[in-house]
Design a protein around this motif. Sequence first.
Motif, short mmCIF file in Angstrom:
data_model
loop_
_atom_site.label_atom_id
_atom_site.label_comp_id
_atom_site.label_asym_id
_atom_site.label_seq_id
_atom_site.Cartn_x
_atom_site.Cartn_y
_atom_site.Cartn_z
N ASP A 57 0.83 -1.21 0.00
CA ASP A 57 0.00 0.00 0.00
C ASP A 57 0.86 1.27 0.00
OD1 ASP A 57 -2.27 -1.59 -0.04
OD2 ASP A 57 -2.71 -1.33 2.11
N LEU A 58 1.97 1.23 0.73
CA LEU A 58 2.88 2.38 0.73
C LEU A 58 3.48 2.62 -0.65
CD1 LEU A 58 4.80 2.01 4.13
CD2 LEU A 58 3.23 3.84 3.47
N LEU A 59 3.91 1.56 -1.30
CA LEU A 59 4.44 1.69 -2.66
C LEU A 59 3.36 2.19 -3.62
CD1 LEU A 59 6.72 -1.47 -3.12
CD2 LEU A 59 7.43 0.92 -2.98
N GLN A 60 2.14 1.69 -3.45
CA GLN A 60 1.04 2.13 -4.30
C GLN A 60 0.73 3.61 -4.07
OE1 GLN A 60 -0.56 0.20 -6.76
NE2 GLN A 60 -1.35 2.21 -7.32
N ALA A 61 0.80 4.05 -2.82
CA ALA A 61 0.56 5.47 -2.52
C ALA A 61 1.63 6.34 -3.18
CB ALA A 61 0.55 5.69 -1.01
N ASP A 62 2.89 5.89 -3.16
CA ASP A 62 3.96 6.62 -3.85
C ASP A 62 3.69 6.69 -5.35
OD1 ASP A 62 5.35 7.04 -1.51
OD2 ASP A 62 6.84 5.46 -1.87
N LEU A 63 3.23 5.58 -5.89
CA LEU A 63 2.92 5.52 -7.33
C LEU A 63 1.78 6.49 -7.67
CD1 LEU A 63 3.38 4.16 -10.08
CD2 LEU A 63 1.76 2.40 -9.36
N TYR A 67 1.79 9.73 -10.22
CA TYR A 67 0.79 9.95 -11.28
C TYR A 67 0.21 11.36 -11.17
CZ TYR A 67 0.09 5.30 -13.40
OH TYR A 67 0.23 4.15 -14.12
N ARG A 68 -0.22 11.72 -9.97
CA ARG A 68 -0.83 13.05 -9.77
C ARG A 68 0.16 14.17 -10.10
NH1 ARG A 68 -2.77 10.44 -5.21
NH2 ARG A 68 -1.26 11.50 -3.87
#
Length: 171
Positions: A57-63, A67-68
Amino acid sequence: MKTFLIAAFSLMLTAFSANAQRYAIIDTKYILDKIPEYKDANKKLEEMADAWQKEIDLLQADLDKMYRQLETEKAMLTPELLKKREDEIFNKEKQVRDLQRRRFGFEGDYFRKKQELVKPIQDKVYNAVQRLATERLYDFILDKSEGITVIFADPKLDKSDDVLKILGVKL
């Protein structure tokens, strides 16, 4: 003649009872839920899975942040810088997918840890079921917990508690 009929009838009864199959029904889910080591193993497994999921989830949040950021700055970036950012995002996506696969994929960390923690307990239950079948001369034992649909089973056929007794689990 009368003795002949009685002898024939007795022979038929003996043949019928010799062919009768003995069977029992167990519920492995019920059995496993009653075994403290199984509960502990599942708790450890769940804690590990939660920690691994937080890591993902932390890696996904960074991703998502990448993107943003790219969307807001896209108009101001040169083609080379845009390509560089897109490559970074692509690499981050690959990193997230690889981590998910390594942790939760087929034969991943979760699978291996489950084999390590739970399989020995399942093997003990299987051995207890085999012992029950051998001692009580059952031809086969059905498991009603998963996979096999049992529409009706006489509760006196359920030998799950007997398996727990063999395992030494107090009811």
